[in-house]
Design a protein around this motif. Structure first.
Motif, mmCIF file in Angstrom:
data_model
loop_
_atom_site.group_PDB
_atom_site.id
_atom_site.type_symbol
_atom_site.label_atom_id
_atom_site.label_comp_id
_atom_site.label_asym_id
_atom_site.label_seq_id
_atom_site.Cartn_x
_atom_site.Cartn_y
_atom_site.Cartn_z
ATOM 1 N N ILE A 303 -58.576 66.822 -101.637
ATOM 2 C CA ILE A 303 -57.267 66.713 -102.279
ATOM 3 C C ILE A 303 -56.600 65.397 -101.911
ATOM 4 N N ASN A 304 -56.648 65.028 -100.627
ATOM 5 C CA ASN A 304 -56.046 63.766 -100.205
ATOM 6 C C ASN A 304 -56.718 62.580 -100.874
ATOM 7 N N SER A 305 -58.046 62.639 -100.984
ATOM 8 C CA SER A 305 -58.775 61.553 -101.629
ATOM 9 C C SER A 305 -58.462 61.498 -103.111
ATOM 10 N N ARG A 306 -58.434 62.670 -103.772
ATOM 11 C CA ARG A 306 -58.273 62.699 -105.216
ATOM 12 C C ARG A 306 -56.852 62.393 -105.672
ATOM 13 N N LYS A 307 -55.883 62.443 -104.752
ATOM 14 C CA LYS A 307 -54.527 62.061 -105.139
ATOM 15 C C LYS A 307 -54.501 60.641 -105.690
ATOM 16 N N THR A 308 -55.375 59.783 -105.163
ATOM 17 C CA THR A 308 -55.413 58.402 -105.632
ATOM 18 C C THR A 308 -56.229 58.262 -106.909
ATOM 19 N N ILE A 309 -56.928 59.340 -107.317
ATOM 20 C CA ILE A 309 -57.773 59.284 -108.499
ATOM 21 C C ILE A 309 -57.107 59.950 -109.694
ATOM 22 N N THR A 310 -56.489 61.124 -109.480
ATOM 23 C CA THR A 310 -55.953 61.896 -110.602
ATOM 24 C C THR A 310 -54.435 62.060 -110.559
ATOM 25 N N GLY A 311 -53.764 61.575 -109.535
ATOM 26 C CA GLY A 311 -52.336 61.807 -109.408
ATOM 27 C C GLY A 311 -51.498 60.683 -109.984
ATOM 28 N N GLY A 312 -50.695 60.971 -111.026
ATOM 29 C CA GLY A 312 -49.786 59.993 -111.589
ATOM 30 C C GLY A 312 -50.502 58.905 -112.360
ATOM 31 N N TYR A 313 -49.710 58.032 -112.987
ATOM 32 C CA TYR A 313 -50.289 56.925 -113.757
ATOM 33 C C TYR A 313 -50.837 55.874 -112.799
ATOM 34 N N ARG A 314 -52.049 55.404 -113.057
ATOM 35 C CA ARG A 314 -52.697 54.431 -112.180
ATOM 36 C C ARG A 314 -52.883 53.120 -112.921
ATOM 37 N N THR A 315 -52.427 52.042 -112.314
ATOM 38 C CA THR A 315 -52.622 50.725 -112.894
ATOM 39 C C THR A 315 -53.939 50.127 -112.402
ATOM 40 N N MET A 316 -54.396 49.107 -113.113
ATOM 41 C CA MET A 316 -55.609 48.415 -112.686
ATOM 42 C C MET A 316 -55.421 47.825 -111.297
ATOM 43 N N GLU A 317 -54.235 47.285 -111.015
ATOM 44 C CA GLU A 317 -53.990 46.696 -109.698
ATOM 45 C C GLU A 317 -54.138 47.732 -108.589
ATOM 46 N N GLN A 318 -53.657 48.944 -108.822
ATOM 47 C CA GLN A 318 -53.810 50.005 -107.826
ATOM 48 C C GLN A 318 -55.281 50.343 -107.606
ATOM 49 N N MET A 319 -56.044 50.406 -108.688
ATOM 50 C CA MET A 319 -57.464 50.714 -108.568
ATOM 51 C C MET A 319 -58.216 49.622 -107.817
ATOM 52 N N LEU A 320 -57.857 48.375 -108.074
ATOM 53 C CA LEU A 320 -58.496 47.271 -107.350
ATOM 54 C C LEU A 320 -58.161 47.338 -105.865
#
Length: 392
Positions: A303-320
């Motif tokens: 769950i902690n890991s996936r918060k950064t994958i499926t939680g809220g709108y994600r920008t390309m900068e965040q993914m990088l």
């Protein structure tokens, strides 16, 4: 470093406004969003891209299994492997990553299908076994609390079918076969390589690293920090079991885009990687991780890991920044992959060079630049001394 090209085959024409009405592109998204005319064009285009990657010199190409969604149109990866088997160069492998064993009614059919593919390709098949993410249990009405037990039993049945002289009887809790007598037998001895893709559960790492298996563990859908912890977890588990693991037992599935410059790469990739993250990957947490799907300890970590994958709108900068996407000029991509390898200690890269709505011409360009500029610079790279991190 060893390179495979991995394709998810998403339904790229998906109406981007679907999420104004529906919570997810998985399980419950009405199938009238799918146009068979467009889908037929997509399937043939995606098969062309996989074949082209094999021609460009990737060690292999990868397909996978998902059900009832717009994220990936491959409910039957063995069918796609069969279509590719006679059309790609005889030097290229086909990695089926993987069959979701617990949701299958008859795992013995998987043993048969893989055996056929292994013979047709003369031993170029890599088999992948997964439990399947929680959405698959919703789609196929399988009890997620049985996931681990069904996975282990199906795995044992398949491996025994490949390796034990038949006929013999298999009696398990979920699967009962009075006659297991595989025709054809597998081509590779003792059986095709088995890879275990996973989001990083502790139980999966322990299973893959067991000394009687030593399966390749392939980290999927996780930030770089999680990657480093799970790679360390595998190495630690191997040492606990009395052996030192090889970097060839560790791999990373990662989305990558290459262009002539960093600026061009980011400009070209942005709308397509953001559509992947925010439209195609969209699902509620209870669909991804239903109760009972995994242990409480692993559930917390996932769950902690996936918060950064499926939680809220994600920008390309965040993914990088998170390390869930690599994007830039060939030199930038080379440096980033080398640094991730140094810190992660893996040799296998499952490169997702298509994602979301990326069009065909940019996919071909990405494949060509990656094969021509990036792969030759890293083919001889090995991890060396890996800095220690806290294990998963």
């Amino acid at each position: 470093m060893r390179f495979f090209f991995f394709h998810l085959m998403p339904y790229a024409p998906l109406d981007p406004d679907y999420d104004k009405i529906h919570r997810s592109s998985w399980v419950t998204l009405p199938n009238d969003y799918y146009d068979p005319e467009l889908g037929a064009e997509l399937y043939n285009r995606y098969l062309d891209e996989l074949e082209y990657a094999a021609e460009l010199g990737f060690e292999g190409i990868g397909v996978n299994e998902h059900h009832q969604n717009a994220y990936g149109l491959m409910p039957c990866p063995n069918v796609f492997a069969g279509m590719l088997a006679r059309r790609i160069p005889a030097t290229a492998k086909i990695a089926i990553l993987g069959r979701a064993l617990p949701v299958l009614a008859n795992p013995l059919s998987v043993a048969e299908e893989f055996a056929v593919l292994d013979n047709v390709t003369r031993g170029r098949i890599i088999t992948g076994f997964v439990r399947g993410i929680g959405a698959e249990y919703h789609s196929l009405a399988v009890n997620p609390t049985e996931s681990h037990a069904r996975f282990h039993e199906a795995h044992d049945l398949i491996v025994q079918a490949w390796t034990k002289p038949g006929p013999f009887t298999f009696e398990g809790k979920y699967y009962h076969f009075p006659h297991v007598n595989l025709w054809p037998r597998v081509y590779q001895e003792p059986h095709p390589p088995i890879w275990i893709p996973s989001q990083g559960s502790r139980e999966t790492i322990e299973f893959a690293a067991a000394p009687d298996r030593r399966y390749v563990y392939l980290q999927t859908a996780a930030p770089a920090a999680t990657l480093f912890r799970t790679m360390q977890g595998y190495r630690d588990e191997a040492l606990r079991q009395g052996y030192q693991s090889s970097p060839d037992q560790l791999g990373w599935s990662i989305k990558i885009y290459v262009a002539e410059t960093d600026e061009a790469a980011r400009r070209e990739a942005r709308p397509h990687i953001e559509s992947f993250a925010n439209k195609f990957l969209r699902m509620p947490q209870e669909m991804l991780l239903p109760p009972g799907y995994t242990s409480l300890a692993s559930m917390k970590g996932l769950i902690n890991s996936r918060k950064t994958i499926t939680g809220g709108y994600r920008t390309m900068e965040q993914m990088l920044e998170q390390g869930t996407f690599i994007c830039g000029s060939p030199q930038t991509v080379i440096e980033l992959l080398a640094e991730y390898q140094r810190r992660g200690g893996f040799n296998l890269v499952m490169a997702g060079l298509h994602f979301g709505t990326l069009p065909h011409e940019l996919t071909r360009k990405n494949l060509e630049l990656f094969a021509r500029e990036v792969m030759p610079a890293l083919k001889g790279a090995v991890p060396g001394e890996v800095p220690r991190v806290a294990a998963a």
